[in-house]
Design a protein around this motif. Structure first.
Motif, PDB file in Angstrom:
ATOM      1  N   MET A   1       0.840  -1.183   0.000  1.00 13.42           N
ATOM      2  CA  MET A   1       0.000   0.000   0.000  1.00 13.42           C
ATOM      3  C   MET A   1       0.880   1.240   0.000  1.00 13.42           C
ATOM      4  SD  MET A   1      -3.160  -0.844   2.533  1.00 13.42           S
ATOM      5  CE  MET A   1      -2.221  -1.659   3.799  1.00 13.42           C
ATOM      6  N   LYS A   2       1.094   1.803  -1.125  1.00 16.75           N
ATOM      7  CA  LYS A   2       1.988   2.948  -1.271  1.00 16.75           C
ATOM      8  C   LYS A   2       1.256   4.281  -1.254  1.00 16.75           C
ATOM      9  CE  LYS A   2       5.552   0.321  -1.724  1.00 16.75           C
ATOM     10  NZ  LYS A   2       6.461   0.148  -0.617  1.00 16.75           N
TER      11      LYS A   2
ATOM     12  N   ASP B   1      -0.195   8.121   6.967  1.00 12.41           N
ATOM     13  CA  ASP B   1       0.140   7.250   5.831  1.00 12.41           C
ATOM     14  C   ASP B   1       1.349   6.358   6.090  1.00 12.41           C
ATOM     15  OD1 ASP B   1       2.351   8.926   5.609  1.00 12.41           O
ATOM     16  OD2 ASP B   1       1.754   9.780   3.677  1.00 12.41           O
ATOM     17  N   GLY B   2       1.783   6.281   7.339  1.00 13.54           N
ATOM     18  CA  GLY B   2       2.963   5.490   7.679  1.00 13.54           C
ATOM     19  C   GLY B   2       4.185   6.359   7.901  1.00 13.54           C
ATOM     20  N   ASN B   3       4.171   7.561   7.347  1.00 14.46           N
ATOM     21  CA  ASN B   3       5.251   8.532   7.529  1.00 14.46           C
ATOM     22  C   ASN B   3       4.734   9.861   8.056  1.00 14.46           C
ATOM     23  OD1 ASN B   3       7.531   7.003   6.545  1.00 14.46           O
ATOM     24  ND2 ASN B   3       6.624   7.200   4.514  1.00 14.46           N
TER      25      ASN B   3
ATOM     26  N   PRO C   1      -7.486   4.032   0.112  1.00 13.45           N
ATOM     27  CA  PRO C   1      -7.008   2.872   0.879  1.00 13.45           C
ATOM     28  C   PRO C   1      -5.583   3.100   1.395  1.00 13.45           C
ATOM     29  CG  PRO C   1      -7.936   2.181  -1.225  1.00 13.45           C
ATOM     30  CD  PRO C   1      -7.838   3.676  -1.262  1.00 13.45           C
ATOM     31  N   GLY C   2      -5.235   2.363   2.440  1.00 15.48           N
ATOM     32  CA  GLY C   2      -3.867   2.422   2.955  1.00 15.48           C
ATOM     33  C   GLY C   2      -3.575   3.631   3.809  1.00 15.48           C
TER      34      GLY C   2
ATOM     35  N   SER D   1       2.652  -2.898   6.993  1.00 19.34           N
ATOM     36  CA  SER D   1       2.088  -3.022   5.650  1.00 19.34           C
ATOM     37  C   SER D   1       2.546  -1.925   4.705  1.00 19.34           C
ATOM     38  CB  SER D   1       0.553  -3.035   5.711  1.00 19.34           C
ATOM     39  OG  SER D   1       0.048  -1.726   5.932  1.00 19.34           O
ATOM     40  N   LYS D   2       3.034  -0.826   5.263  1.00 18.87           N
ATOM     41  CA  LYS D   2       3.462   0.312   4.459  1.00 18.87           C
ATOM     42  C   LYS D   2       4.917   0.192   3.998  1.00 18.87           C
ATOM     43  CE  LYS D   2       1.124   3.496   3.815  1.00 18.87           C
ATOM     44  NZ  LYS D   2       0.152   3.810   2.770  1.00 18.87           N
TER      45      LYS D   2
END
Length: 135
Positions: free
Chosen positions: A1-2, A75-77, A95-96, A133-134
């Motif tokens: 998931m980018k 978003d993971g960051n 998504p993600g 997941s990221k």
């Protein structure tokens, strides 16, 4: 998931103004997905939080149809906070993206329009698993 928070956007809804009250419509290509599910959050107790998950495939469009609330997205960051407080626009979440809903005003109603029906397998409910997941 980018996906990243740069893909999140506020979308202004078409509005028909009338002295008797305004009307907004979601149809056709107002939002960039076919609608498969609609639900709303209401009667939220003071201090309560909703969300606390990400989706693998689901897209959502959130509207504050009454009152206001904050949508915290990660978003993971990076993280960004949107304060939704008008029925004239909605927030497209791809998504993600991890989402949390907080700071609901008294009488707030959050309308959620989704690209698919409920599927538990589409949820990531653990933040550490989301971060993994990221990668």
């Amino acid at each position: 998931m980018k996906t990243t928070i740069q893909e999140i956007k506020l979308i202004e809804l078409p509005r028909v103004e009338d002295p008797r009250g305004n009307l907004s419509v979601i149809e056709g290509d107002t939002i960039p997905f076919d609608i498969k599910r609609v639900y709303y959050l209401y009667d939220i107790p003071g201090g309560a939080e909703r969300g606390g998950h990400a989706h693998k495939n689901l897209k959502q469009f959130l509207i504050a149809v009454s009152g206001s609330f904050d949508v915290i997205l990660h978003d993971g960051n990076d993280e960004v906070v949107f304060n939704l407080n008008t029925a004239r626009s909605g927030l497209l979440i791809v998504p993600g993206i991890w989402r949390e809903l907080k700071n609901f005003s008294s009488g707030a109603v959050c309308l959620v329009i989704a690209s698919d029906v409920f599927k538990e397998a589409d949820y990531i409910r653990d933040f550490d698993a989301f971060l993994e997941s990221k990668k």
